[in-house]
Design an enzyme around this catalytic site. Structure first.
Site, PDB file in Angstrom:
ATOM      1  N   HIS A  31       0.883  -1.131   0.066  1.00 13.52           N
ATOM      2  CA  HIS A  31       0.068   0.413   0.349  1.00 13.52           C
ATOM      3  C   HIS A  31       1.123   1.587   0.072  1.00 13.52           C
ATOM      4  O   HIS A  31       2.176   1.568   0.497  1.00 13.52           O
ATOM      5  CB  HIS A  31      -0.876   0.185   1.467  1.00 13.52           C
ATOM      6  N   CYS A  76       2.946  -4.890   6.919  1.00  4.94           N
ATOM      7  CA  CYS A  76       2.361  -4.106   5.152  1.00  4.94           C
ATOM      8  C   CYS A  76       4.147  -4.417   4.662  1.00  4.94           C
ATOM      9  O   CYS A  76       4.835  -3.384   5.489  1.00  4.94           O
ATOM     10  CB  CYS A  76       1.490  -3.578   5.068  1.00  4.94           C
TER      11      CYS A  76
END
Length: 429
Positions: free
Chosen positions: A146, A154
């Site tokens: 992202h 992430c």
């Protein structure tokens, strides 16, 4: 299913309009923004169609994501490498929700996993947990690639980076690829890296990952991944010639690892306070921190992400910059005075980066002992040499001339009894 098909066609149609110039790029929704022209030129140079399948490879220690795209001959070819702005945790697989670990393994990403409405600009779910993770009791969800440089398990990129990656995978999925493979590794899976991490508790798992990595690098084909008995397994390629390349590569790499270990390469354990980031971003933050201190300490930044930003509390003006907290809002972190380039966004726990990637030597390097020298055995042989009879030296009987002289020797005509018969010593005329 029909709705999904219409959605893909709609995305493709809008992207085509944007490429044709019928709409200004800035008017496009961010999830429909076209692939940058420079990247399209790279594709053309490597005989890749914009809609050709893609494959992504991520490396935590190097903090990089590679985009590979299928060329006209069916092989995947490296297209671009994107530096990772932030990842969290340690080297090793994710085990449970909340451990801040970034996943490692082989994952599959389909269209349904793309999120155009992400709170982090754009994102896609890598597919954790997969069959391997579930077999080992792995828990957690929504592990993403992202935007916004903040990670809690992430792969965090800048907004601009994730926008381009999103466009690349979107066009491949719209072009007919059912799902693309996302390979996540602790580090580049070289023989030396495996030899150096041989004492790590994850080494058995990493050797499985290396097998898949080797098969891809030897063939340029996506490895055929399965899970059996809690282990990654890789089916043979249908083409025997391609499978032979993979098998040969595996044998060569295993031999290299063994030679490095026997040669005494050091064994290390790499520790992180809480993940890391690509060195380019670390340097960027250091420069921003130094600038913030010079500009007056708790300087705040006003202005948008894309334009010039004026610094209040100092005398400098910074182009294309933003900060953790804008003017008039409370600081989001104790590092609110940092000024960072546009699109970087908030950085999670930047204080940990000073301790990122510390290698602890577990087994010191040693020199390979020299190979033993074996004595050479030579068969004894007695060779009888001829006896040579000689006359006393003529120089013992003649006075050496004080002027240029000539010495004449007459040898025996019998080869079996080599000897000088006569000697004559006389001055030259």
């Amino acid at each position: 299913m029909a709705l999904r098909g219409r959605t893909i066609l709609c995305v493709t149609a809008v992207a085509a309009v944007l490429f044709a110039g019928a709409l200004p790029v800035q008017a496009a929704p961010k999830h429909l923004a076209p692939v940058p022209p420079a990247t399209l030129a790279l594709m053309a140079a490597r005989t890749m169609a914009p809609s050709a399948p893609v494959l992504l490879r991520a490396y935590k220690q190097e903090s990089e994501i590679e985009v590979w795209k299928q060329a006209a001959d069916g092989r995947y070819v490296h297209l671009k490498t994107f530096p990772i702005c932030r990842w969290s945790g340690q080297l090793g697989p994710k085990a449970r929700a909340g451990d801040r670990q970034v996943p490692e393994g082989f994952y599959s990403v389909a269209t349904r996993q793309l999120n155009p409405n992400s709170a982090y600009y754009l994102s896609f779910d890598v597919g954790y947990p997969n069959a391997y993770d579930r077999a080992h009791g792995g828990t957690g969800s929504a592990l993403m690639v992202h935007g916004t440089c903040s990670s809690a398990g992430c792969f965090a990129m800048t907004d601009r980076q994730v926008g381009e990656i999103y466009a690349l995978v979107r066009d491949a999925l719209a072009g007919g690829q059912a799902a693309f493979q996302f390979q996540a590794f602790p580090f580049r899976m070289t023989a030396r890296a495996l030899a150096r991490h041989r004492t790590d508790r994850h080494i058995a798992f990493w050797r499985q990952l290396k097998e898949g990595s080797d098969r891809f690098e030897a063939t340029g084909r996506e490895p055929l991944v399965g899970v059996e008995g809690g282990r990654y397994v890789f089916a043979p390629y249908p083409d025997p010639a391609i499978e032979a390349l993979a098998v040969a590569r595996r044998g060569e790499e295993e031999a290299r690892i063994q030679a490095l270990v026997e040669g005494g390469v050091e064994a290390v354990r790499t520790t992180y306070a809480d993940g890391g980031q690509h060195p380019s971003f670390t340097a960027m933050l250091k420069r921003a921190s130094a600038f913030g201190a010079a500009a007056g300490g708790a300087a705040a930044v006003t202005g948008g992400l894309g334009g010039a930003a004026a610094v209040t509390g100092g005398t400098a003006t910074v182009a294309s910059a933003t900060a953790y907290a804008t003017e008039g809002t409370p600081a989001a972190s104790p590092f609110a005075a940092f000024i960072v380039p546009a699109g970087l966004g908030e950085v999670s726990r930047p204080e940990a980066l000073a301790m990122a990637g510390r290698e602890v030597v577990v087994v010191p390097a040693r020199r390979r002992p020299p190979a033993p020298i074996h004595p050479i055995q030579v068969a004894a042989a007695v060779v009888k040499l001829p006896l040579i009879e000689t006359e006393p030296s003529p120089f013992s009987r003649l006075r050496l001339a004080e002027e240029p002289s000539r010495l004449t020797l007459a040898a025996s005509p019998e080869p079996a009894r080599p000897r000088f018969l006569t000697a004559r010593f006389a001055a030259l005329p």
